[in-house]
Design a protein around this motif. Structure first.
Motif, PDB file in Angstrom:
ATOM      1  N   LEU A   1       0.816  -1.223   0.000  1.00  0.00           N
ATOM      2  CA  LEU A   1       0.000   0.000   0.000  1.00  0.00           C
ATOM      3  C   LEU A   1       0.849   1.272   0.000  1.00  0.00           C
ATOM      4  CD1 LEU A   1      -2.556  -1.202   2.694  1.00  0.00           C
ATOM      5  CD2 LEU A   1      -2.722  -1.401   0.213  1.00  0.00           C
ATOM      6  N   ILE A   2       2.142   1.108   0.115  1.00  0.00           N
ATOM      7  CA  ILE A   2       3.018   2.271   0.210  1.00  0.00           C
ATOM      8  C   ILE A   2       3.678   2.520  -1.143  1.00  0.00           C
ATOM      9  CG2 ILE A   2       5.043   3.241   1.355  1.00  0.00           C
ATOM     10  CD1 ILE A   2       4.405   1.381   3.741  1.00  0.00           C
ATOM     11  N   PHE A   3       3.468   3.708  -1.673  1.00  0.00           N
ATOM     12  CA  PHE A   3       4.090   4.099  -2.935  1.00  0.00           C
ATOM     13  C   PHE A   3       5.141   5.151  -2.646  1.00  0.00           C
ATOM     14  CE2 PHE A   3      -0.294   3.351  -5.088  1.00  0.00           C
ATOM     15  CZ  PHE A   3      -0.085   1.987  -5.057  1.00  0.00           C
ATOM     16  N   GLU A   4       6.154   5.203  -3.481  1.00  0.00           N
ATOM     17  CA  GLU A   4       7.212   6.198  -3.325  1.00  0.00           C
ATOM     18  C   GLU A   4       7.014   7.287  -4.370  1.00  0.00           C
ATOM     19  OE1 GLU A   4       9.536   5.911  -0.971  1.00  0.00           O
ATOM     20  OE2 GLU A   4       9.490   3.771  -0.428  1.00  0.00           O
ATOM     21  N   GLU A   5       6.843   8.490  -3.948  1.00  0.00           N
ATOM     22  CA  GLU A   5       6.875   9.691  -4.795  1.00  0.00           C
ATOM     23  C   GLU A   5       5.693   9.844  -5.746  1.00  0.00           C
ATOM     24  OE1 GLU A   5       9.024  11.720  -3.926  1.00  0.00           O
ATOM     25  OE2 GLU A   5      10.610  10.536  -3.002  1.00  0.00           O
TER      26      GLU A   5
ATOM     27  N   GLN B   1       1.679   4.311  -7.901  1.00  0.00           N
ATOM     28  CA  GLN B   1       2.390   3.231  -8.576  1.00  0.00           C
ATOM     29  C   GLN B   1       1.487   2.048  -8.844  1.00  0.00           C
ATOM     30  OE1 GLN B   1       5.583   3.447  -5.637  1.00  0.00           O
ATOM     31  NE2 GLN B   1       7.037   3.831  -7.280  1.00  0.00           N
ATOM     32  N   GLY B   2       0.227   2.374  -9.067  1.00  0.00           N
ATOM     33  CA  GLY B   2      -0.717   1.349  -9.518  1.00  0.00           C
ATOM     34  C   GLY B   2      -0.848   0.215  -8.538  1.00  0.00           C
TER      35      GLY B   2
END
Ligand SMILES: Cc1cc2nc3c(=O)[nH]c(=O)nc-3n(C[C@H](O)[C@H](O)[C@H](O)COP(=O)(O)O)c2cc1C
Length: 246
Positions: free
Chosen positions: A217-221, A224-225
């Motif tokens: 569940l964690i996206f960076e920046e 991220q689909g």
């Protein structure tokens, strides 16, 4: 209980015990349906819970909430009938193989809980132009949800269970509680003492749905689909267990 609401509060970290207590409330909070004890909730305790809710953040400090306290068995029975109607409709929408499991789930504690509480959002409070809400009009409703969560966590610390019931037609609840059109019904809660709580969401225990892995569940920046990404964060699988004392 020490009253931390008066005067300036130091920004230094909580003590180990204080920090552990906050996480304990967060990780052991549960949605309660069937475990309510008949023991009444004293007015001063209920007021503490409502005051915790009232100290939630709100857009433009709008404080759009009201708290409708319901104890009358006849009114609860009306709400329960509204739930039962909607619940039959909801059940029919699930695939056939899920319907039996759905029907076996207890999804409310309206009659059993000594107190029912409807938390509303008055969308007109403070006038038309509210600091922070101009471009995102739903922020007043989000603020009210913050109040619900404050109450839920404070209740956990008091040994009081809370169950959120959302299976009803809005028009039914409006009629039963006399809520006007400019006021949004945000939450209908069942509240009462409990002596036990599940150690994980009941829906998970009953095989309805599991907690998702935090790493997915964690996206960076940016978005991220649906791709799961690796993360440097610690393994999150302990989400249903108490963390080690920090
Ligand atoms: C907005 C909202 C509405 C909910 N409505 C219902 C409901 O109608 N019936 C029910 O049994 N649980 C309801 N729940 C409780 C969720 O099922 C519960 O929070 C979830 O399964 C996770 O379990 P936990 O709260 O014990 O961690 C609701 C929760 C939220 C946040």
């Amino acid at each position: 209980m020490h009253d931390v609401r008066c005067g300036p509060v130091s920004a230094v970290s909580f003590s180990d015990d204080e920090r552990a207590a906050v996480y304990k409330a967060i990780y052991t909070r549960r949605d309660v349906r069937d475990q309510f004890l008949p023991r009444p909730v004293p007015d001063d305790v209920l007021l503490r819970l409502l005051d915790a809710a009232h100290h939630a953040p709100s857009v433009g400090f709008m404080q759009p909430w009201n708290f409708i306290v319901i104890r009358d068995p006849d009114r609860k029975a009306q709400v329960h009938r509204a739930f039962a109607r909607a619940n039959d409709e909801a059940k029919a929408l699930f695939a056939e193989e899920r319907q039996a499991l759905y029907a076996s789930l207890k999804l409310e504690g309206i009659l059993k809980a000594p107190v029912n509480l409807c938390i509303t959002c008055d969308r007109t409070r403070g006038g038309k132009v509210i600091l922070g809400r101009t471009h995102n009009p739903q922020m007043d409703v989000y603020s009210t949800v913050c109040a619900v969560q404050n109450l839920w966590l404070a209740a956990r610390a008091e040994g009081i269970g809370v169950g959120w019931v959302s299976i009803y037609h809005d028009r039914d609840m409006r009629r039963i509680l006399g809520v006007p059109d400019h006021v949004e019904i945000v939450a209908y809660l069942c509240i009462g003492y409990v002596d036990e709580l599940y150690d994980a969401p009941e829906l998970q225990k009953r095989g309805w749905r599991n907690r998702l892995p935090l790493v997915d569940l964690i996206f960076e920046e940016g978005w991220q689909g649906d791709t799961a990404i690796s993360s440097d964060l610690p393994h999150p699988d302990r989400a249903d267990a108490l963390p080690a004392t920090p």
